[in-house]
Each structure stands twice: as structure tokens, then as C-alpha cells.
Design a protein around this motif. Structure first.
Motif, mmCIF file in Angstrom:
data_model
loop_
_atom_site.group_PDB
_atom_site.id
_atom_site.type_symbol
_atom_site.label_atom_id
_atom_site.label_comp_id
_atom_site.label_asym_id
_atom_site.label_seq_id
_atom_site.Cartn_x
_atom_site.Cartn_y
_atom_site.Cartn_z
ATOM 1 N N ILE A 1 -8.551 3.562 3.632
ATOM 2 C CA ILE A 1 -8.197 2.595 2.738
ATOM 3 C C ILE A 1 -8.837 1.481 3.450
ATOM 4 N N LYS B 1 -16.079 5.634 -3.856
ATOM 5 C CA LYS B 1 -15.179 4.669 -3.445
ATOM 6 C C LYS B 1 -14.657 3.863 -4.632
ATOM 7 N N LEU C 1 -2.062 6.921 -8.025
ATOM 8 C CA LEU C 1 -2.011 7.188 -6.677
ATOM 9 C C LEU C 1 -0.864 8.194 -6.700
ATOM 10 N N PHE D 1 -10.763 2.373 -1.830
ATOM 11 C CA PHE D 1 -10.139 3.584 -1.566
ATOM 12 C C PHE D 1 -11.389 4.643 -1.483
ATOM 13 N N VAL E 1 -7.518 10.661 -0.672
ATOM 14 C CA VAL E 1 -7.996 9.480 0.051
ATOM 15 C C VAL E 1 -8.285 9.612 1.366
ATOM 16 N N LEU F 1 0.690 -1.022 -0.103
ATOM 17 C CA LEU F 1 0.000 -0.091 0.085
ATOM 18 C C LEU F 1 0.754 1.199 -0.063
ATOM 19 N N ALA G 1 -6.246 9.756 -4.964
ATOM 20 C CA ALA G 1 -6.292 8.868 -5.969
ATOM 21 C C ALA G 1 -7.037 9.665 -7.368
#
Length: 176
Positions: free
Chosen positions: A114, A132, A79, A126, A111, A46, A102
């Protein structure tokens, strides 16, 4: 001449030793981040490659990751990561995340959190406020390569600037 050459050799060795020490510290920080994410049923990728420092408070779940530089990673969506990423980690989610955006169509949205609802579903969500975004969980198995982006925020964000509810507080919040 010999003294100058000797000084150059000593300085070169010192620079090489510092570079090695920095790489070891960065590798240890990336491994620590990966370990904390996986311990909370989240994929280790991530956060992008290039973590130079990682701090996690197990009691509150708060974490802070320092990156080499702000950068952009490309998956099915883009991202963006600021030089500092903070949030509150708990099983299957990162809440009150700061420092990640994002892309949806041509716009970038911060964001907010998560989440992996059901790990066997293979989907990660996200939350960018309006929608989402859902992506395949497998995309985040390994830290993504991240292209440095000088246009992103370089002002450090600190854990001290986030209240218990995960919201920014005080004078630091007004400067964002």
C-alpha cells in the motif's frame, strides 16, 4: 440460597471487569495502530475497527495487528482482512503486507503493498500484482466498519514467518 446469589453477583462482577479490561486493551491497540500509521504519513483508517493487539518494531518497521475476527470492509472496492495482518511500514507505504485482499470485479487479489506517493494528491494505491487499485485517501481517515467473515483464513500469521526481504519463509510458508 443466599450463598448462590452471592456467588452469582461475584461472578457477574468478574465477567464485567474482564469485559471492560478487554475493551480498554482493544482501544489501546487500535489507538497504537492509528498513531503508527499517521506517524508514517499514512491514514489511520487503513486497518479496520476491531484491532485487539498491535505490535510494531520501530527498528525494522515490521508490524502485526490482531483483529477480533476475519472481516470484510466495503469502500469503492471491497477489502478483506484476515484475523492477523502483518507488514513492513515505512514513510508513505506498507510493504510485504499479508492478510489483506482487494476485490477487482468479482475476484479477490492479495494486496502486496500500500503506498501514498504524494499525500497532497489525495490518492492511495493498493498493489494487487496485476493492477494497482487507487482510492481516495480520505476514505481511510477513520477505521472502517468490518463485517465478520467466517470464510476467511483464521490461521494466525506471525512476524517470525516473514524474512528480511518480506517474503514468507520456512515450514510456515508452505502451510499457507
Amino acid at each position: 440460597m443466599a450463598a448462590a446469589l452471592w456467588t452469582l453477583v461475584v461472578l457477574s462482577a468478574a465477567v464485567a471487569a474482564l469485559a471492560t479490561e478487554w475493551r480498554v486493551a482493544a482501544t489501546a491497540a487500535a489507538e497504537a495502530a492509528n498513531e503508527v500509521l499517521r506517524a508514517h504519513q499514512l491514514p489511520g483508517g487503513l486497518l479496520p475497527a476491531g484491532i485487539t493487539a498491535f505490535h510494531h518494531d520501530a527498528a525494522t518497521g515490521r508490524f502485526e495487528a490482531q483483529l477480533e475476527a476475519p472481516c470484510t470492509a466495503r469502500f469503492e472496492v471491497g477489502l478483506r482482512y484476515n484475523a492477523t495482518v502483518t507488514g513492513v511500514i515505512s514513510p508513505g507505504q506498507i510493504a510485504a503486507i499479508s492478510g489483506v485482499a482487494a476485490q477487482d470485479l468479482f475476484m479477490w487479489f492479495p494486496v502486496h503493498d500500500i503506498k501514498v506517493d504524494i499525500p497532497s494528491s489525495g490518492v492511495i494505491y493498493f498493489n494487487v500484482g496485476v493492477v494497482k487499485k487507487h482510492l481516495p485517501l480520505a476514505v481511510f481517515d477513520a477505521p472502517p466498519a468490518c463485517t465478520p467473515d467466517p470464510l476467511l483464513r483464521t490461521v494466525p500469521q506471525r512476524l517470525e514467518d516473514v524474512g528480511e526481504d518480506g517474503l514468507a519463509m520456512g515450514a510456515a510458508a508452505s502451510s499457507r
